[in-house]
Design an enzyme around this catalytic site. Sequence first.
Site, PDB file in Angstrom:
ATOM      1  N   LYS A  78       0.886  -1.181  -0.034  1.00  0.00           N
ATOM      2  CA  LYS A  78       0.220  -0.117  -0.205  1.00  0.00           C
ATOM      3  C   LYS A  78       0.710   1.267   0.035  1.00  0.00           C
ATOM      4  CE  LYS A  78      -3.871   1.855   2.681  1.00  0.00           C
ATOM      5  NZ  LYS A  78      -4.724   1.916   4.110  1.00  0.00           N
ATOM      6  N   SER A 152      -9.360   2.288   2.454  1.00  0.00           N
ATOM      7  CA  SER A 152      -8.317   2.889   1.738  1.00  0.00           C
ATOM      8  C   SER A 152      -7.229   1.882   0.977  1.00  0.00           C
ATOM      9  CB  SER A 152      -7.377   4.095   2.447  1.00  0.00           C
ATOM     10  OG  SER A 152      -6.893   3.356   3.703  1.00  0.00           O
ATOM     11  N   SER A 176      -9.936   0.127   6.805  1.00  0.00           N
ATOM     12  CA  SER A 176      -9.302   0.181   5.632  1.00  0.00           C
ATOM     13  C   SER A 176      -8.702  -1.061   4.828  1.00  0.00           C
ATOM     14  CB  SER A 176      -8.110   1.311   5.587  1.00  0.00           C
ATOM     15  OG  SER A 176      -8.801   2.808   5.630  1.00  0.00           O
TER      16      SER A 176
END
Length: 455
Positions: A78, A152, A176
């Site tokens: 990420k 996210s 997330s």
Amino acid sequence: MTDRVGRTAAEIAAAVREKQVTPREVVAAHLARIERLDGRIGAFRAVRVERALAEADEVGARTDLAELPLAGVPVAVKDNLPVRGESMRIGSAATPDVPAGQDHVAVARLRAAGAVVVGLTNVPELCAFGTTEGVHGTARNPWDLTRTAGGSSGGSAAAVAAGMVPIALGNDGMGSLRIPAANCGVVTIKPGLGVVPAGIGEGDWFGMSENGPLATTVEDARLMLSVLAGTDAVRQHTPGARTVAVSLRSPIVGVTVAKPYTDAAREAAGLLMKAGHQVRRADPPYPVSLSLTSLAHWTAGTSVDAQGLDARLLTRRTRVHAAVGRRFARGVRTGTSREELRRRLEPFFAEYDVLLTPALARRSPKAGPWHERGWLRNMAANTNYSPMTPPWNLTGWPAMAVPFGTLPSGAPCAVQLVGRPGSEGELLELARQLEAAHPWRRTAPVDRPARASAA
């Protein structure tokens, strides 16, 4: 091993250790799949083609290859965690395009275990929203390209669901990991406080954010979590029946849960009952103030991360989010509301070992330029589809998203498992039992035209 793509991380690592395939062959095959598919999916912000191949060769030459738990396994990271030699943009035009000097400790642990970082995945700006889009790209759900992958950690979940990598690294500050995992039909676990080193942004969103794995099987999630935690403790659990509470209602007042998600939770409860667990309907005593507490912490975390950035380069929704959070930041820093929530919920988890809930309230919003839309519209979209996850960041307790069933569109559905501190091994074992009794399709059919969902 002729089919180098589509295997689990555990299978790939075993084949590499046994010299059935080289790390370069495995990484090259996954890079080719990324090149073929990611133009439609948008999982990656940056792909490390030459560096990944060179690092795969380094793994293949290691003298301890036979001992590496992730030998030659391609992994995506990420884009809010430093990767040596790569810039960290966090979904924003306001962040510096400067290569990181060293790996985040979680990335370093993956590399030490033999994994090869093939790319950095897309996130919403400052990882603040439950949809993934912005100046660096839009991450779509590989099962339904008309829908967002979630956020996210949307790019990481999409990359795993599309078979572009077998595992990916993400993190979870208000859901997330679990939100995009539930959307994209992959497994994840948000570990409890302190199990995995955090070091996310400027203060881990007041200690609420945790790094964790995204995978297609419970075995891979357990394997990756053990590497991230630096211990086999997460693999351990005490055998026997558990007391499981099943709650179908939203923790946030006024948000309803759609039938496919309540049906999934009911069916999962039935399977756990058949497996010998004591299962009862029971709702945690969520306070009415939970929505305000969640909003305060959610926005305050972004206000801290936005400090020092040029506000003119931030999108409108992020600027408003941070401005709202600045009003809450002082009160959030005391930790009082989080401690009150823990005290309120602890008696419930003294009675029940595990809480089973729907993972989401409804399917994810349509993919689109949410970063160009107003803050209130983003808040409504996020809250209405993903109210189930924030309480467990506020408490700091472990929680999982597990694929279970399908939506009318054919996209995956999912359930959430929550436990008391230190119960990661128990949650993973229950997830394994669900997987064995109700297996899911591991990879989205992205090699053929996507099926669009009804409006």
